[in-house]
Design an enzyme around this catalytic site. Sequence first.
Site, PDB file in Angstrom:
ATOM      1  N   ALA A  59       0.798  -1.224   0.000  1.00 17.58           N
ATOM      2  CA  ALA A  59       0.000   0.000   0.000  1.00 17.58           C
ATOM      3  C   ALA A  59       0.830   1.274   0.000  1.00 17.58           C
ATOM      4  O   ALA A  59       0.300   2.351   0.235  1.00 17.58           O
ATOM      5  CB  ALA A  59      -0.946   0.007   1.201  1.00 17.58           C
ATOM      6  N   ASN A 102      -3.093  -6.869  -1.895  1.00 18.38           N
ATOM      7  CA  ASN A 102      -2.828  -6.032  -3.065  1.00 18.38           C
ATOM      8  C   ASN A 102      -1.405  -6.177  -3.592  1.00 18.38           C
ATOM      9  O   ASN A 102      -1.174  -5.972  -4.784  1.00 18.38           O
ATOM     10  CB  ASN A 102      -3.093  -4.556  -2.719  1.00 18.38           C
ATOM     11  N   SER A 137      -5.297  -9.963 -11.618  1.00 12.09           N
ATOM     12  CA  SER A 137      -5.112  -9.301 -12.910  1.00 12.09           C
ATOM     13  C   SER A 137      -5.959  -9.981 -13.969  1.00 12.09           C
ATOM     14  O   SER A 137      -6.195 -11.192 -13.921  1.00 12.09           O
ATOM     15  CB  SER A 137      -3.638  -9.365 -13.319  1.00 12.09           C
ATOM     16  N   TYR A 156       3.105 -15.149 -14.293  1.00 12.14           N
ATOM     17  CA  TYR A 156       2.326 -14.146 -13.559  1.00 12.14           C
ATOM     18  C   TYR A 156       0.834 -14.465 -13.651  1.00 12.14           C
ATOM     19  O   TYR A 156       0.113 -14.473 -12.643  1.00 12.14           O
ATOM     20  CB  TYR A 156       2.611 -12.768 -14.146  1.00 12.14           C
TER      21      TYR A 156
END
Length: 264
Positions: A17, A94, A154, A167
């Site tokens: 963050a 995140n 994603s 990924y």
Amino acid sequence: MSDILDLGGRVALVTGAGQGVGRQIALHLAAHTAAGVVVNDYVLERAEAVATEIRGQGGKAVALQADVTDLASVKAMVAKAEQELGPIGVLVNNAGNAGATPSADARKPFWETGPEAWNSFIGVNFYGVVNCTSACIPGMIARKAPGRIITVISEASRYGDSGLEVYAGAKAGAAGFMRATARTLGRFNITANCVAIAATVTPATEARLKADPERLKKMMNNYVIRRPGQPADIANMVLFLASDASSWITGQTYGVNGGFTFGL
């Protein structure tokens, strides 16, 4: 009139963050009556800057450094957070990309590399999610109050971006982990959901996008809404999933992607 996005005084932990999307998520949660926000980043100075920003706006925040790929480090962070602010009621996984210390080979074709490069992605995007979730679950259950787990993934995991195979696989694994976690934790009134994002303007991407306007224009031809995402676009959905407005939603993946992909 009551705020439908009120967080009911829950303490929130947001990983990664210190900048970009994570920073905006932390600011959004702090602005909607979180009892406090734990701002995590691999670089403590970045986390401190965001925590200071939250406190400057009247919120309560603590900055904690931890490497989410290291379970011991994560457990120590969660223990410190609970000591300072109370049990975590909202976890936002995140932290992502290629991790804090990516391999120099991370962007090469995966078949030309090996586990060191692959683990740049798998470590933070999959094990990081498992580590943080496992560390926060006991406290959430002990609170005997609604809990929220949100993982930022994603669209690469659903679309399958060329050149991002490992990924994409790690993000897809995180989504599967969230679905299974949702089934396990529903009886404790804890929800688990994912937010799948596409091209978003962050400190890591802004300079690259501005330097090549033609590339950006070509990229945006794949989007129904022809602009890249902003951190606030993602933070809005995370806030919704962290609030009681989403209390009957779990095990889902929401695309916040400008129409890059459509899902049924």
